[in-house]
Scaffold this motif. Sequence first.
Motif, PDB file in Angstrom:
ATOM      1  N   HIS A  99     -26.418 -51.596  -4.946  1.00  0.00           N
ATOM      2  CA  HIS A  99     -24.987 -51.295  -4.896  1.00  0.00           C
ATOM      3  C   HIS A  99     -24.659 -50.132  -5.830  1.00  0.00           C
ATOM      4  O   HIS A  99     -23.919 -49.206  -5.470  1.00  0.00           O
ATOM      5  CB  HIS A  99     -24.206 -52.549  -5.277  1.00  0.00           C
ATOM      6  N   LYS A 100     -25.235 -50.162  -7.036  1.00  0.00           N
ATOM      7  CA  LYS A 100     -24.983 -49.098  -8.006  1.00  0.00           C
ATOM      8  C   LYS A 100     -25.640 -47.783  -7.584  1.00  0.00           C
ATOM      9  O   LYS A 100     -25.024 -46.717  -7.672  1.00  0.00           O
ATOM     10  CB  LYS A 100     -25.492 -49.538  -9.380  1.00  0.00           C
ATOM     11  N   GLY A 110     -23.862 -46.349  -4.467  1.00  0.00           N
ATOM     12  CA  GLY A 110     -22.536 -45.907  -4.885  1.00  0.00           C
ATOM     13  C   GLY A 110     -21.594 -45.588  -3.742  1.00  0.00           C
ATOM     14  O   GLY A 110     -21.382 -46.395  -2.833  1.00  0.00           O
ATOM     15  N   ASP A 111     -21.035 -44.381  -3.784  1.00  0.00           N
ATOM     16  CA  ASP A 111     -20.040 -43.970  -2.798  1.00  0.00           C
ATOM     17  C   ASP A 111     -20.620 -43.740  -1.408  1.00  0.00           C
ATOM     18  O   ASP A 111     -19.868 -43.487  -0.465  1.00  0.00           O
ATOM     19  CB  ASP A 111     -19.338 -42.684  -3.266  1.00  0.00           C
ATOM     20  N   LEU A 150     -21.879 -46.046   0.206  1.00  0.00           N
ATOM     21  CA  LEU A 150     -21.467 -47.256   0.895  1.00  0.00           C
ATOM     22  C   LEU A 150     -19.993 -47.144   1.276  1.00  0.00           C
ATOM     23  O   LEU A 150     -19.181 -46.587   0.532  1.00  0.00           O
ATOM     24  CB  LEU A 150     -21.657 -48.482  -0.009  1.00  0.00           C
ATOM     25  N   SER A 151     -19.633 -47.708   2.399  1.00  0.00           N
ATOM     26  CA  SER A 151     -18.230 -47.712   2.827  1.00  0.00           C
ATOM     27  C   SER A 151     -17.420 -48.644   1.937  1.00  0.00           C
ATOM     28  O   SER A 151     -17.970 -49.566   1.317  1.00  0.00           O
ATOM     29  CB  SER A 151     -18.137 -48.172   4.277  1.00  0.00           C
ATOM     30  N   PRO A 152     -16.095 -48.445   1.844  1.00  0.00           N
ATOM     31  CA  PRO A 152     -15.252 -49.375   1.082  1.00  0.00           C
ATOM     32  C   PRO A 152     -15.401 -50.819   1.561  1.00  0.00           C
ATOM     33  O   PRO A 152     -15.398 -51.748   0.745  1.00  0.00           O
ATOM     34  CB  PRO A 152     -13.839 -48.843   1.317  1.00  0.00           C
ATOM     35  N   ALA A 154     -18.091 -52.252   2.880  1.00  0.00           N
ATOM     36  CA  ALA A 154     -19.361 -52.796   2.404  1.00  0.00           C
ATOM     37  C   ALA A 154     -19.287 -53.107   0.920  1.00  0.00           C
ATOM     38  O   ALA A 154     -19.754 -54.164   0.465  1.00  0.00           O
ATOM     39  CB  ALA A 154     -20.494 -51.820   2.685  1.00  0.00           C
ATOM     40  N   ARG A 155     -18.701 -52.209   0.139  1.00  0.00           N
ATOM     41  CA  ARG A 155     -18.583 -52.458  -1.301  1.00  0.00           C
ATOM     42  C   ARG A 155     -17.745 -53.710  -1.569  1.00  0.00           C
ATOM     43  O   ARG A 155     -18.063 -54.519  -2.437  1.00  0.00           O
ATOM     44  CB  ARG A 155     -17.969 -51.240  -1.996  1.00  0.00           C
ATOM     45  N   SER A 156     -16.667 -53.862  -0.818  1.00  0.00           N
ATOM     46  CA  SER A 156     -15.806 -55.027  -0.983  1.00  0.00           C
ATOM     47  C   SER A 156     -16.548 -56.318  -0.639  1.00  0.00           C
ATOM     48  O   SER A 156     -16.431 -57.327  -1.357  1.00  0.00           O
ATOM     49  CB  SER A 156     -14.563 -54.886  -0.105  1.00  0.00           C
ATOM     50  N   VAL A 158     -19.813 -56.845  -0.735  1.00  0.00           N
ATOM     51  CA  VAL A 158     -20.813 -57.105  -1.767  1.00  0.00           C
ATOM     52  C   VAL A 158     -20.152 -57.698  -3.008  1.00  0.00           C
ATOM     53  O   VAL A 158     -20.645 -58.684  -3.599  1.00  0.00           O
ATOM     54  CB  VAL A 158     -21.578 -55.814  -2.121  1.00  0.00           C
ATOM     55  N   ASP A 159     -19.028 -57.110  -3.414  1.00  0.00           N
ATOM     56  CA  ASP A 159     -18.324 -57.620  -4.597  1.00  0.00           C
ATOM     57  C   ASP A 159     -17.910 -59.076  -4.414  1.00  0.00           C
ATOM     58  O   ASP A 159     -18.007 -59.887  -5.350  1.00  0.00           O
ATOM     59  CB  ASP A 159     -17.093 -56.758  -4.885  1.00  0.00           C
TER      60      ASP A 159
END
Length: 365
Positions: free
Chosen positions: A148-149, A152-153, A155-157, A159-161, A163-164
């Motif tokens: 994830h780190k 970074g960017d 990844l789509s918003p 996907a990041r959401s 994962v979080d």
Amino acid sequence: MPDTPAAQRLTKRTLVTASHAIERAALAAAEDGPMVVFALFQRLPYFERERRVYESIAGRAAATVVGLVGDQVPEPPAGAEAVLLDEKDDLAREWTVAVLTPRFGAVLVAYDLEQFQAGAATLESGRLFEARTSFRRDEALHEVLRLHKQLGDRLSPAARSAVDAVVDRVRDLPATPGESRADAALRLFTARAERDHDRLRSGPGKTREPETPGDTDLAGEPGLLRWTGTTGVTASGVLPVAVLAVRITHAAGAPEGPIGRTATRQHQAAIELLVSRLRPGDRAVKAGPDEFMLLLPALDQDAAVRFAYELVAAFSAAEARSAFLSATVTVALTVTRRRPLPQDELHRALDWAVTQNAPVVTIAG
């Protein structure tokens, strides 16, 4: 978090089985969602082979991320997203599968050593990796956070959401008792699979019949087509291979040249000398009456050029001491990551070298 599992030196053949086991776990019915999956495939052909599996995984996961090296983003399965990796990116040498839910985790992280296991049936199956496998949820969490780190960017918003959200749930719940048992079983499984593959590579009962009729090397093993992956799934850009086109020119002992038994003995002596120069993992394939293709995995440019000149010197020395071998060699070589191998270019370079009386020529890989 438990200690990071020890790395194992494993061939691709073993890792394919381990990655399939983790993918099967991701597809198993379980009420422990939501799930996120990261998969780094290195190159597109490897992903295409597993596309249908990841279509199914994406249908069950909150986020499925596929990473690979390339110039254009491939069409991902519905519900998944693809991320391009630069050739110089640290992740470009990774083969990773990470599956994480609030109650489950599985991971395979393998770093391409760009080395080859001698005796492997093909270049692909013999590729060597430094690998870790685990069925520990917290180990999978560690890898998901790392990817994830690093991505970074890219990844789509969404996907990041996703994962979080999974990471937050994992942190709220303790690890499942007994994970170490499944983890120990997986490590035993991969170690024994590798040992079994090694026994098949070197044992007396190993299969020697090629899949392609007539495709054999000088030792009777599967030849150029099968060994280089032409008949299966392979990709450019991974394992480097030194490829040497070699032409043997026999000296004429009389105006009509060597004939009959003399010619046969000369030819056999030349082949024996050629093969004697090879390492255990190398291959020699007959490409014409007196032309051969030598395939030397994981050899760099300087070592390949040195090998070529040493081969020229070996034939020169044999001519001085042997009554059966009076011949010179001409070599055209390249070190390449291309698949298929540039045989036609090497053949043309060899023709040119012969006309120029140049013992060794190189072409760009």
